[in-house]
Scaffold this motif. Structure first.
Motif, PDB file in Angstrom:
ATOM      1  N   ALA A 294      46.535  31.558  35.155  1.00  0.00           N
ATOM      2  CA  ALA A 294      47.986  31.394  35.221  1.00  0.00           C
ATOM      3  C   ALA A 294      48.295  29.909  35.357  1.00  0.00           C
ATOM      4  O   ALA A 294      47.507  29.151  35.928  1.00  0.00           O
ATOM      5  CB  ALA A 294      48.569  32.170  36.398  1.00  0.00           C
ATOM      6  N   ARG A 539      54.676  28.602  43.940  1.00  0.00           N
ATOM      7  CA  ARG A 539      54.412  29.616  42.926  1.00  0.00           C
ATOM      8  C   ARG A 539      53.349  30.579  43.464  1.00  0.00           C
ATOM      9  O   ARG A 539      52.266  30.151  43.878  1.00  0.00           O
ATOM     10  CB  ARG A 539      53.988  28.951  41.619  1.00  0.00           C
ATOM     11  CG  ARG A 539      55.084  27.998  41.131  1.00  0.00           C
ATOM     12  CD  ARG A 539      54.721  27.233  39.901  1.00  0.00           C
ATOM     13  NE  ARG A 539      54.658  28.080  38.724  1.00  0.00           N
ATOM     14  CZ  ARG A 539      54.588  27.599  37.482  1.00  0.00           C
ATOM     15  NH1 ARG A 539      54.592  26.299  37.271  1.00  0.00           N
ATOM     16  NH2 ARG A 539      54.527  28.415  36.454  1.00  0.00           N
ATOM     17  N   PHE A 541      51.124  34.067  42.778  1.00  0.00           N
ATOM     18  CA  PHE A 541      50.572  34.879  41.689  1.00  0.00           C
ATOM     19  C   PHE A 541      49.913  36.131  42.254  1.00  0.00           C
ATOM     20  O   PHE A 541      49.001  36.035  43.082  1.00  0.00           O
ATOM     21  CB  PHE A 541      49.561  34.055  40.888  1.00  0.00           C
ATOM     22  CG  PHE A 541      50.117  32.756  40.368  1.00  0.00           C
ATOM     23  CD1 PHE A 541      50.780  32.706  39.156  1.00  0.00           C
ATOM     24  CD2 PHE A 541      49.991  31.586  41.105  1.00  0.00           C
ATOM     25  CE1 PHE A 541      51.300  31.509  38.679  1.00  0.00           C
ATOM     26  CE2 PHE A 541      50.503  30.386  40.640  1.00  0.00           C
ATOM     27  CZ  PHE A 541      51.165  30.346  39.417  1.00  0.00           C
ATOM     28  N   GLN A 543      47.847  39.587  41.435  1.00  0.00           N
ATOM     29  CA  GLN A 543      47.021  40.286  40.449  1.00  0.00           C
ATOM     30  C   GLN A 543      47.077  41.788  40.704  1.00  0.00           C
ATOM     31  O   GLN A 543      46.977  42.243  41.839  1.00  0.00           O
ATOM     32  CB  GLN A 543      45.567  39.816  40.525  1.00  0.00           C
ATOM     33  CG  GLN A 543      44.640  40.564  39.559  1.00  0.00           C
ATOM     34  CD  GLN A 543      43.210  40.100  39.653  1.00  0.00           C
ATOM     35  OE1 GLN A 543      42.917  38.926  39.431  1.00  0.00           O
ATOM     36  NE2 GLN A 543      42.297  41.015  39.989  1.00  0.00           N
ATOM     37  N   CYS A 567      60.590  35.848  38.084  1.00  0.00           N
ATOM     38  CA  CYS A 567      59.292  36.508  37.926  1.00  0.00           C
ATOM     39  C   CYS A 567      58.845  36.381  36.477  1.00  0.00           C
ATOM     40  O   CYS A 567      59.654  36.451  35.549  1.00  0.00           O
ATOM     41  CB  CYS A 567      59.380  37.984  38.308  1.00  0.00           C
ATOM     42  SG  CYS A 567      60.061  38.276  39.959  1.00  0.00           S
ATOM     43  N   ILE A 580      48.918  39.900  35.831  1.00  0.00           N
ATOM     44  CA  ILE A 580      49.427  39.052  36.917  1.00  0.00           C
ATOM     45  C   ILE A 580      50.939  38.963  36.781  1.00  0.00           C
ATOM     46  O   ILE A 580      51.463  38.830  35.669  1.00  0.00           O
ATOM     47  CB  ILE A 580      48.812  37.639  36.855  1.00  0.00           C
ATOM     48  CG1 ILE A 580      47.296  37.691  37.035  1.00  0.00           C
ATOM     49  CG2 ILE A 580      49.430  36.727  37.921  1.00  0.00           C
ATOM     50  CD1 ILE A 580      46.610  36.358  36.768  1.00  0.00           C
ATOM     51  N   GLU A 582      54.030  36.562  38.423  1.00  0.00           N
ATOM     52  CA  GLU A 582      54.264  35.354  39.210  1.00  0.00           C
ATOM     53  C   GLU A 582      55.651  35.384  39.837  1.00  0.00           C
ATOM     54  O   GLU A 582      56.618  35.803  39.204  1.00  0.00           O
ATOM     55  CB  GLU A 582      54.150  34.121  38.321  1.00  0.00           C
ATOM     56  CG  GLU A 582      54.570  32.839  39.019  1.00  0.00           C
ATOM     57  CD  GLU A 582      54.719  31.656  38.074  1.00  0.00           C
ATOM     58  OE1 GLU A 582      55.170  30.587  38.548  1.00  0.00           O
ATOM     59  OE2 GLU A 582      54.401  31.792  36.876  1.00  0.00           O
ATOM     60  N   TYR A 584      58.190  32.632  41.029  1.00  0.00           N
ATOM     61  CA  TYR A 584      58.467  31.201  40.922  1.00  0.00           C
ATOM     62  C   TYR A 584      59.629  30.895  41.871  1.00  0.00           C
ATOM     63  O   TYR A 584      60.770  31.254  41.605  1.00  0.00           O
ATOM     64  CB  TYR A 584      58.823  30.869  39.474  1.00  0.00           C
ATOM     65  CG  TYR A 584      58.883  29.402  39.132  1.00  0.00           C
ATOM     66  CD1 TYR A 584      59.771  28.541  39.759  1.00  0.00           C
ATOM     67  CD2 TYR A 584      58.057  28.877  38.140  1.00  0.00           C
ATOM     68  CE1 TYR A 584      59.831  27.202  39.430  1.00  0.00           C
ATOM     69  CE2 TYR A 584      58.116  27.535  37.788  1.00  0.00           C
ATOM     70  CZ  TYR A 584      59.002  26.710  38.436  1.00  0.00           C
ATOM     71  OH  TYR A 584      59.061  25.376  38.090  1.00  0.00           O
ATOM     72  N   GLY A 623      45.480  37.692  44.920  1.00  0.00           N
ATOM     73  CA  GLY A 623      46.226  36.651  44.228  1.00  0.00           C
ATOM     74  C   GLY A 623      45.975  35.267  44.769  1.00  0.00           C
ATOM     75  O   GLY A 623      45.036  35.026  45.544  1.00  0.00           O
ATOM     76  N   THR A 625      48.205  31.137  45.416  1.00  0.00           N
ATOM     77  CA  THR A 625      49.493  30.448  45.514  1.00  0.00           C
ATOM     78  C   THR A 625      49.305  28.949  45.295  1.00  0.00           C
ATOM     79  O   THR A 625      48.197  28.421  45.432  1.00  0.00           O
ATOM     80  CB  THR A 625      50.159  30.657  46.889  1.00  0.00           C
ATOM     81  OG1 THR A 625      49.440  29.914  47.889  1.00  0.00           O
ATOM     82  CG2 THR A 625      50.170  32.132  47.265  1.00  0.00           C
TER      83      THR A 625
END
Length: 693
Positions: A294, A539, A541, A543, A567, A580, A582, A584, A623, A625
């Motif tokens: 990502a 950010r 992320f 999974q 997102c 994934i 995200e 934001y 995940g 970050t």
């Protein structure tokens, strides 16, 4: 505390433009005299040498452009090349008769004379094609191995039926003419690869023929068993024969500046505080399974960002278009989820004017924002903005929308996603700043990313500079004298010093303000360095075991008024079952996450994500970050302007201070974009080169 700086150091160039012109003046004069005779219809005594002279002039022009020897030399050489090309082209013209004779006689004779190769190439295509067509009917895993999951999905979109096929083509290409142009381009590209592959003892040619046989056979097999065979074969039959015949027969700104100066003949050294190139071009890979990745930094590459695309082409990096359907968003506002595809029928949980209710987000944008953005002119011009628009820097973007007649409900919709991701949101950001960004995107038709990660670009640029980059170098002090600049930096446990003719400083002002500079900058520049704000961005992320949102028919993009804000599905173009999503997060909410444990950030985002994409908690695996406020070499993500700042010191952001030049997205008209970083690097390189001339 020591701070980083990406510094570009210039020593004396090996040859000036004057030296270059004097060295080749006699040869250029001879070429000009030869051209005058040929253009006048005379047969010069030395006419046979003209092709060689033409190639030499072309080489001189390429060298002059690369070394930036100035407009006088490059324009003269360019004129010689154009005139030379016209003379040579005129000598080759022989009329339509030769063309017709070649098509009707010469070409068929040439093919017949090489009949063995012709049938060999046919076999190399048809055997793999028919084999894969047969295998596809027995085991679809072979099809997936050849064309991939994305290819199978595209086949379903394209050949799900005649009406679906037409709708897909129109949505992708816009018109029959553009669709025709795309197929011409695609087929010529295939044929050229087959032809050019002959340079590798014919192995490249055979590879491309066999590869296309396998790929087309797999596609045909999948169309037979999973799509509408009639729509596939009727479409292919209309054009395939012609195709088969042809086939058988260290921060971005700094890296750009350094590359340009190296090519112009300067000695360059790059100081990079990190142990990797690219700065905010940062692809996150480690936390994820199955090779997923990502973008924790720069995300999209629009089709009109020519400076970035130029380097991508130069290094032959693989571009992947973002499908237009991927940009269709979910809107989540006041506990209500709305699909953008609902259009005018959507029931927004805010009070709108009757005419606004029919518009939807895109219509609101076009009503209240686009008309002014179109009048702003070219924000990349040094004399921008026009005087009549400077007033817009004195108000916030929210105040601008109210001036345009937008209701509070419409403003609540427009702020979701894009605009509120700048600075502290539209209530605190200069209207002129956000309108400039909108104006710069008016020609955007397609967005891209790099397959396998955007970090491939800075890595390729860094590789081109070999040992010119010194990693782990944190600049502590910059001392400027009349004829030189001295930079003091920490490398590991040692303090080192380097002296240069000039310096290009491409680090963000959020870091530069902590570096000692002697003598200090001018008052306006010092104010800009001290007060230019950077957007707080975190950010997150997440999974998941599967891309469950796709099964539910939900797009992988969502604009929300939740703390997770925007997102995005960064695995849209990546294969495999896992996916994934995200979150934001920008502005004040991102600052609240600074210092929070990563596990707590993930849980925070997961709780909010489940409201937009139900099932998130059940499918969650783990995940990672990235908080740019916590990054010691960044302290914020991209620059933004509060009301009044653009007209107060905006023009000074890129202005040199003596022998110190400035680059970076914050010094450009594209803040927050790779284009801004690259364009600013090129501009700074020109400044250094012209100062040395």
């Amino acid at each position: 505390m020591a701070h980083p700086c990406q510094i570009w150091l210039k020593l004396r160039p090996t040859m000036t433009s004057g030296d270059f012109g004097r060295e080749h003046a006699a040869r250029w004069a001879e070429a000009e005299e030869l051209l005058r005779q040929l253009e006048g219809g005379k047969k010069p005594v030395d006419g046979a040498s003209f092709p060689k002279r033409f190639r030499e002039i072309g080489g001189d022009l390429a060298l002059a452009r690369r070394r930036m020897y100035g407009s006088a030399i490059t324009e003269r050489l360019n004129d010689l090349v154009i005139r030379g090309h016209a003379v040579m082209d005129r000598s080759r013209r022989s009329g339509w008769r030769s063309f017709v004779e070649f098509v009707t006689g010469g070409f068929p004779r040439a093919v017949r004379s090489e009949w063995r190769l012709f049938w060999l190439c046919n076999a190399a295509f048809w055997i793999p094609f028919l084999g894969m067509l047969w295998i596809a009917g027995h085991d679809m895993r072979w099809v997936q191995a050849v064309i991939g999951t994305e290819g199978m999905s595209n086949m379903e979109d394209m050949y799900g039926g005649r009406s679906q096929q037409i709708a897909h083509l129109r949505s992708e290409y816009g018109s029959n003419f553009m669709m025709f142009c795309f197929y011409i381009y695609n087929n010529v590209a295939i044929d050229f690869r087959v032809f050019a592959g002959g340079i590798l003892a014919g192995l490249g040619t055979m590879f491309f023929i066999v590869f296309n046989g396998l790929h087309i056979g797999a596609s045909a097999g999948y169309a037979n068993h999973a799509c509408d065979p009639q729509s596939f074969w009727t479409f292919v039959a209309g054009h395939s024969s012609y195709e088969l015949l042809g086939m058988v027969v260290a921060g971005m700104a700094g890296l750009a500046a350094a590359l340009e100066l190296l090519e112009a003949g300067h000695e360059v050294t790059v100081l990079e505080a990190r142990l990797r190139p690219g700065g905010r071009v940062y692809t996150l890979r480690d936390p994820f399974s199955d090779g997923l990745y990502a973008e924790a930094g720069a995300l999209f590459i629009p089709d009109h960002h020519d400076a970035v695309l130029r380097y991508i082409r130069r290094f032959n990096l693989p571009l992947a278009p973002i499908p237009s359907r991927a940009m269709v968003s979910i809107y989540y506002l006041r506990d209500t989820r709305i699909l953008a595809s609902e259009g005018a029928s959507a029931r927004w949980p805010v009070e709108l004017k009757p005419e606004e209710q029919r518009l939807g987000p895109v219509g609101l944008w076009n009503r209240y924002i686009t008309p002014t953005a179109r009048k702003l002119g070219d924000p990349s011009r040094p004399d921008w903005p026009p005087e009549e628009f400077r007033r817009l820097d004195s108000i916030s973007f929210a105040a601008f929308l109210r001036e345009q007649g937008a209701s509070e409900g419409a403003i609540a919709i427009l702020r979701l996603g894009y605009f509120d991701l700048f600075g502290d949101g539209i209530d605190q950001t200069s209207a002129l700043f956000l309108l400039r960004d909108t104006a710069m995107r008016k020609d955007e038709k397609q967005t891209y990313c790099l397959r396998n990660g955007n970090d491939q670009l800075p890595k390729a640029m860094a590789a081109a500079m070999k040992d010119r980059i010194r990693y782990g170098c944190a600049v502590q002090r910059i001392e400027q004298e009349t004829a030189r600049v001295r930079v003091v930096y920490r490398r590991g446990l040692e303090t080192e010093t380097i002296t240069a003719d000039r310096v290009i400083c491409a680090l963000p002002f959020s870091i530069l303000r902590g570096i000692e500079v002697e003598p200090g900058f001018s008052p306006v520049k010092a104010r800009a360095v001290e007060t230019l704000p950077y957007t707080s961005v975190c950010r997150i992320f997440l999974q998941f075991r599967t891309k469950f949102w796709a099964r539910q028919g939900l797009p992988g993009s969502a604009n929300t008024d939740l703390p997770i804000m925007w997102c995005w599905d960064p695995t849209l173009l990546q294969g495999g079952p896992r996916g994934i999503l995200e979150a934001y997060i920008a502005g004040p909410t991102a600052r609240k996450l600074v210092g929070m444990k990563e596990t707590d950030r993930l849980l925070f985002a997961l709780t909010e994500m489940d409201k937009v994409y139900p099932g998130s908690r059940r499918e969650f695996e783990g995940g990672g970050t990235k908080s740019w406020d916590e990054d010691e070499w960044q302290r914020g993500d991209y620059a933004w302007c509060r009301p009044g700042q653009m007209t107060t010191f905006g023009a000074q952001l890129a202005t040199p201070e003596g022998r110190i030049h400035f680059a970076g997205e914050h010094t450009s008209a594209w803040p927050g974009w790779m284009q801004g970083a690259v364009v600013s690097g090129l501009r700074a390189a020109r400044e250094v080169h012209e100062a040395a001339a």
